[in-house]
Design a protein around this motif. Structure first.
Motif, mmCIF file in Angstrom:
data_model
loop_
_atom_site.group_PDB
_atom_site.id
_atom_site.type_symbol
_atom_site.label_atom_id
_atom_site.label_comp_id
_atom_site.label_asym_id
_atom_site.label_seq_id
_atom_site.Cartn_x
_atom_site.Cartn_y
_atom_site.Cartn_z
ATOM 1 N N SER A 185 0.837 -1.197 0.000
ATOM 2 C CA SER A 185 0.000 0.000 0.000
ATOM 3 C C SER A 185 0.871 1.246 0.000
ATOM 4 N N THR A 212 -14.396 11.176 -3.200
ATOM 5 C CA THR A 212 -14.355 9.945 -3.969
ATOM 6 C C THR A 212 -15.490 10.001 -4.989
ATOM 7 N N VAL A 267 -12.085 7.856 -9.421
ATOM 8 C CA VAL A 267 -11.832 6.414 -9.342
ATOM 9 C C VAL A 267 -11.481 5.871 -10.727
ATOM 10 N N ARG A 294 -7.964 4.025 -11.908
ATOM 11 C CA ARG A 294 -7.991 2.659 -12.457
ATOM 12 C C ARG A 294 -7.432 2.612 -13.879
ATOM 13 N N PRO A 321 -2.640 3.606 -7.303
ATOM 14 C CA PRO A 321 -3.467 3.556 -6.104
ATOM 15 C C PRO A 321 -4.214 4.859 -5.871
ATOM 16 N N ALA A 359 -8.714 6.861 -0.824
ATOM 17 C CA ALA A 359 -9.887 7.719 -0.966
ATOM 18 C C ALA A 359 -9.927 8.796 0.104
ATOM 19 N N ALA A 385 -16.564 5.395 -0.973
ATOM 20 C CA ALA A 385 -15.286 4.731 -1.260
ATOM 21 C C ALA A 385 -15.419 3.219 -1.102
ATOM 22 N N LEU A 436 -12.821 0.640 -2.603
ATOM 23 C CA LEU A 436 -11.609 1.302 -2.122
ATOM 24 C C LEU A 436 -11.577 1.141 -0.602
#
Length: 149
Positions: free
Chosen positions: A5, A61, A66, A70, A75, A78, A89, A94
């Protein structure tokens, strides 16, 4: 995106406003020397667009945000301001959240700092940005922020 992450890379993610894209690399090196491995560039100046991005952060968000993350396979922690703000989110799968508005976070504000994996803040970099290119003015506050973990 797979792998670690963004929020695990650094205990603190400073929000930086760049006035000169030429300061991006020396500033990043100073932050890294202070123990910070991720920087959020605020899109308030054209210089930020020239510095590149490895992840996105947005105060809201939305489907377009988003979708942009994507499409770029980056990454998107949110941005949420309230618990109910987390619902959109979670609705689009998310699960990493960042608190907005970003600002200074005093460790006294945390009930249990061990429960917080990563915090964001403005006060790690000097108010005048990195105009003087004085790495000590960035490294020292970065070390202090990292020590909160």
């Amino acid at each position: 995106m797979t792998g670690p992450s963004v929020l695990d890379v650094s205990p603190v993610i400073p929000v930086v406003v760049l006035d000169d894209a030429g300061t991006a690399v020396p500033l990043a090196r100073a932050l890294l020397s202070g123990g910070i491995g991720v920087v959020e560039l605020a899109l308030r100046t054209a210089a930020a667009l020239d510095a590149g991005a490895r992840f996105l952060v947005s105060p809201r968000t939305t489907r377009p945000v988003v979708g942009a993350a994507r499409r770029r396979d980056v990454p998107l922690p949110a941005g949420v301001a309230t618990a109910s703000g987390a619902l959109p989110a979670l609705g689009v799968d998310l699960h990493e959240l960042t608190s907005v508005p970003a600002g200074y976070l005093d460790p006294v504000d945390l009930a249990d700092p061990a429960d917080v994996g990563c915090v964001g803040g403005h006060r790690i970099t000097p108010p005048d940005g990195f105009a003087r290119r004085d790495s000590g003015r960035v490294e020292e506050p970065a070390r202090a922020a990292v020590a909160l973990r």
